[in-house]
Design an enzyme around this catalytic site. Structure first.
Site, PDB file in Angstrom:
ATOM      1  N   LYS A 202      -0.404   4.169  17.869  1.00 52.60           N
ATOM      2  CA  LYS A 202       0.899   3.620  18.493  1.00 52.60           C
ATOM      3  C   LYS A 202       0.803   3.295  19.887  1.00 52.60           C
ATOM      4  O   LYS A 202       1.017   2.503  20.472  1.00 52.60           O
ATOM      5  CB  LYS A 202       1.960   4.615  18.350  1.00 52.60           C
ATOM      6  CG  LYS A 202       2.432   4.757  16.787  1.00 52.60           C
ATOM      7  CD  LYS A 202       2.982   3.578  16.108  1.00 52.60           C
ATOM      8  CE  LYS A 202       3.177   3.437  14.670  1.00 52.60           C
ATOM      9  NZ  LYS A 202       3.421   2.288  14.100  1.00 52.60           N
TER      10      LYS A 202
ATOM     11  N   SER B 243       6.740   5.054  18.260  1.00 48.66           N
ATOM     12  CA  SER B 243       7.281   6.157  17.677  1.00 48.66           C
ATOM     13  C   SER B 243       7.487   7.113  18.968  1.00 48.66           C
ATOM     14  O   SER B 243       6.531   7.082  19.972  1.00 48.66           O
ATOM     15  CB  SER B 243       6.270   6.781  16.863  1.00 48.66           C
ATOM     16  OG  SER B 243       6.343   8.179  16.721  1.00 48.66           O
TER      17      SER B 243
ATOM     18  N   ASN C 108       7.503  15.072   5.259  1.00 52.85           N
ATOM     19  CA  ASN C 108       8.650  15.091   6.411  1.00 52.85           C
ATOM     20  C   ASN C 108       9.655  16.023   5.935  1.00 52.85           C
ATOM     21  O   ASN C 108       9.861  15.853   4.523  1.00 52.85           O
ATOM     22  CB  ASN C 108       9.029  13.689   6.592  1.00 52.85           C
ATOM     23  CG  ASN C 108       7.912  13.003   7.618  1.00 52.85           C
ATOM     24  OD1 ASN C 108       7.626  11.879   6.852  1.00 52.85           O
ATOM     25  ND2 ASN C 108       7.604  13.445   8.660  1.00 52.85           N
TER      26      ASN C 108
ATOM     27  N   TYR D  38      10.991   5.101  17.841  1.00 55.67           N
ATOM     28  CA  TYR D  38      11.708   5.654  16.974  1.00 55.67           C
ATOM     29  C   TYR D  38      11.594   7.221  16.910  1.00 55.67           C
ATOM     30  O   TYR D  38      10.403   7.788  17.125  1.00 55.67           O
ATOM     31  CB  TYR D  38      11.695   5.290  15.297  1.00 55.67           C
ATOM     32  CG  TYR D  38      11.270   3.801  15.044  1.00 55.67           C
ATOM     33  CD1 TYR D  38      11.622   2.671  15.687  1.00 55.67           C
ATOM     34  CD2 TYR D  38      10.549   3.600  13.892  1.00 55.67           C
ATOM     35  CE1 TYR D  38      11.544   1.668  15.403  1.00 55.67           C
ATOM     36  CE2 TYR D  38      10.236   2.372  13.473  1.00 55.67           C
ATOM     37  CZ  TYR D  38      10.845   1.323  14.024  1.00 55.67           C
ATOM     38  OH  TYR D  38      10.443  -0.108  13.806  1.00 55.67           O
TER      39      TYR D  38
ATOM     40  N   TYR E  62      -3.278   8.967  14.324  1.00 52.53           N
ATOM     41  CA  TYR E  62      -1.726   8.067  14.120  1.00 52.53           C
ATOM     42  C   TYR E  62      -1.085   7.708  15.301  1.00 52.53           C
ATOM     43  O   TYR E  62      -1.032   6.370  15.633  1.00 52.53           O
ATOM     44  CB  TYR E  62      -0.854   8.667  13.071  1.00 52.53           C
ATOM     45  CG  TYR E  62       0.470   7.967  13.226  1.00 52.53           C
ATOM     46  CD1 TYR E  62       0.838   6.925  12.534  1.00 52.53           C
ATOM     47  CD2 TYR E  62       1.513   8.820  13.676  1.00 52.53           C
ATOM     48  CE1 TYR E  62       1.797   6.342  12.702  1.00 52.53           C
ATOM     49  CE2 TYR E  62       2.840   8.274  13.755  1.00 52.53           C
ATOM     50  CZ  TYR E  62       3.154   6.862  13.290  1.00 52.53           C
ATOM     51  OH  TYR E  62       4.336   6.457  13.363  1.00 52.53           O
TER      52      TYR E  62
ATOM     53  N   PHE F  41       6.645  -3.943  11.169  1.00 56.95           N
ATOM     54  CA  PHE F  41       6.609  -2.448  10.737  1.00 56.95           C
ATOM     55  C   PHE F  41       5.112  -2.099  10.010  1.00 56.95           C
ATOM     56  O   PHE F  41       4.860  -0.850   9.982  1.00 56.95           O
ATOM     57  CB  PHE F  41       7.553  -2.469   9.564  1.00 56.95           C
ATOM     58  CG  PHE F  41       8.851  -2.517  10.229  1.00 56.95           C
ATOM     59  CD1 PHE F  41       9.688  -1.517  10.886  1.00 56.95           C
ATOM     60  CD2 PHE F  41       9.624  -3.674  10.097  1.00 56.95           C
ATOM     61  CE1 PHE F  41      10.850  -1.603  11.279  1.00 56.95           C
ATOM     62  CE2 PHE F  41      11.307  -3.862  10.261  1.00 56.95           C
ATOM     63  CZ  PHE F  41      11.484  -2.819  11.118  1.00 56.95           C
TER      64      PHE F  41
ATOM     65  N   THR G  71       6.315   9.997  18.919  1.00 54.62           N
ATOM     66  CA  THR G  71       5.102  10.869  18.873  1.00 54.62           C
ATOM     67  C   THR G  71       4.271  10.338  20.544  1.00 54.62           C
ATOM     68  O   THR G  71       3.391  11.258  20.808  1.00 54.62           O
ATOM     69  CB  THR G  71       4.118  10.328  17.760  1.00 54.62           C
ATOM     70  OG1 THR G  71       3.296  11.372  17.549  1.00 54.62           O
ATOM     71  CG2 THR G  71       3.527   9.092  17.600  1.00 54.62           C
TER      72      THR G  71
ATOM     73  N   SER H 270       0.727  -1.177  -0.066  1.00 53.69           N
ATOM     74  CA  SER H 270      -0.021  -0.067  -0.044  1.00 53.69           C
ATOM     75  C   SER H 270       0.874   1.236  -0.111  1.00 53.69           C
ATOM     76  O   SER H 270       0.306   2.148  -0.209  1.00 53.69           O
ATOM     77  CB  SER H 270      -1.020  -0.093   1.087  1.00 53.69           C
ATOM     78  OG  SER H 270      -0.271  -0.167   2.460  1.00 53.69           O
TER      79      SER H 270
END
Ligand code: NAD
Ligand code: UFG
Length: 331
Positions: free
Chosen positions: A152, A124, A198, A176, A148, A80, A126, A34
């Protein structure tokens, strides 16, 4: 070991697959393509000299995942596969929750059925939200501001609950920071479709003349030069962190969240200057309004990764800039 890598055709996945093969592991990839191209399989083979087994399948497809686990005796999973664009997740939250959360639940269910209970998961930075002060440590409170990020955070909770429910599970949640750069060979790298969101792929496209000008989102942050500060990490360092995490997971039960960053903050302007210097190019930029949802400064405390995994990042900003540019020019 035989490792299932979900999302193994993508940016971080493909670099990790190369490291796994080069370290003697057998790799099976599941990817629905995708956000990636099947051509990356040839590129992985070019670097690692072996072709991983590949299933074009969606991790939400239970029958397909059953087939993968029946046809392969998987020892551990590096997971992932997921959708990752913050802005898009606000537009289509249901797709994000379904893809990332349902997908992981189906994966874990099939893993359990087949007695495979070791998983390394892509989380993440985040999850540290808007209210912590860098350097971010794993025991800081977590929070999120977009769907998003919530996927996570929710998946961290779900995977931790699974590990608590059954002492045979090993779960490593890798948080990460900002992965950039590309494999030093220039054969694999990051190739987002459309206009990148990004910083790094955007500025590389400006340097290449594909995009006219970089918009720097704000120069009035409380940072040394006023632009946002992030912890950029070379994707190959990140990939190697996954091998260390895999070793750790096979030797320890339970769940651990671990940062993968460099402990170093770099501002937007510093990254632009480093890119120009490393590659002898110019990056045209202008300062514009802040981007909603951005924080001023985000960098990692990496002591836990060093202590538990024996890992630390080796590459510097200049390498990241050189390798990323090298990849763009070879494509
Ligand atoms: P990527 O989009 O390049 O790779 C993800 C891969 O997963 C793609 O190849 C995509 O086709 C595949 N995929 C997505 N949904 C799938 C599904 N339902 N079934 C099968 N395959 C599916 O992204 P990436 O940058 O390599 O990121 C990998 C992981 O790391 C993601 O989970 C992402 O959220 C996380 N992460 C990335 C960053 C970053 O800045 N790149 C930062 C923190 C965390
Ligand atoms: N920036 C610009 N112009 C751009 C793009 C970004 O000035 O065109 C700035 C941002 O304001 C920020 C810095 O560059 O200060 C980095 O922005 P990125 O979009 O490259 O990365 P983020 O730190 O916002 O987010 C990334 C991923 C998230 C992930 C997070 C932490 O996109 O998915 O790192 O890992 F959660």
């Amino acid at each position: 070991m035989k490792i299932l890598v979900t999302g193994g055709i993508g940016f971080i996945g493909s670099h990790t697959v190369v490291e796994l093969i080069e370290n003697g592991h057998d790799v099976v990839i599941v990817d629905n393509l995708s956000n990636s191209s099947v051509k990356v399989l040839d590129d992985i083979q070019k670097i690692a000299k072996r072709r991983p087994v590949f299933y074009e399948a969606d991790i939400r497809d239970k029958a397909a995942m059953e087939r993968v686990f029946t046809e392969n005796k998987i020892d551990a999973v590096i997971h992932f596969a997921g959708l990752k664009a913050v802005g898009e997740s606000i537009q289509i939250p249901m797709e994000y929750y379904h893809n990332n959360i349902t997908g992981t639940l189906v994966l874990c269910d099939v893993m359990r059925t087949h007695g495979c209970k070791t998983i390394v998961f892509s989380s993440s930075a985040t999850v540290y939200g808007m209210n912590n002060v860098s350097p971010f440590k794993e025991d800081m409170p977590t929070s999120c501001t977009n769907p998003y990020g919530w996927t996570k955070l929710m998946l961290e909770q779900i995977l931790t609950d699974i590990a608590h429910s059954d002492p045979e599970w090993s779960v490593v949640l890798l948080r990460y920071f900002n992965p950039i750069g590309a494999h030093p060979s220039g054969i694999i790298g990051e190739n987002p479709s459309g206009i990148p969101n990004n910083l790094f792929p955007y500025l590389a496209r400006v340097a290449a003349g594909i995009l006219p000008c970089l918009s720097i989102y704000g120069n009035d942050y409380d940072t040394p030069d006023g632009t946002g500060v992030r912890d950029y990490i070379h994707v190959v360092d990140l990939a190697q962190g996954h091998l260390k995490a895999l070793n750790y997971a096979t030797e320890h039960k339970g769940a651990e969240a671990i940062n993968l960053g460099t402990s170093r903050g770099t501002s937007v302007l510093e990254l632009v200057k480093a890119f120009e210097k490393a590659n002898g190019v110019k990056v045209k930029y202008k300062i514009v309004e802040r981007r909603p949802g951005d924080i001023a400064t985000c960098y990692a405390d990496t002591a836990k990764a060093t202590e538990l995994l024996g890992w630390s990042a080796k590459y510097g900003i200049e390498d990241m800039c050189r390798h990323g540019w090298n990849y763009m020019n070879k494509k």
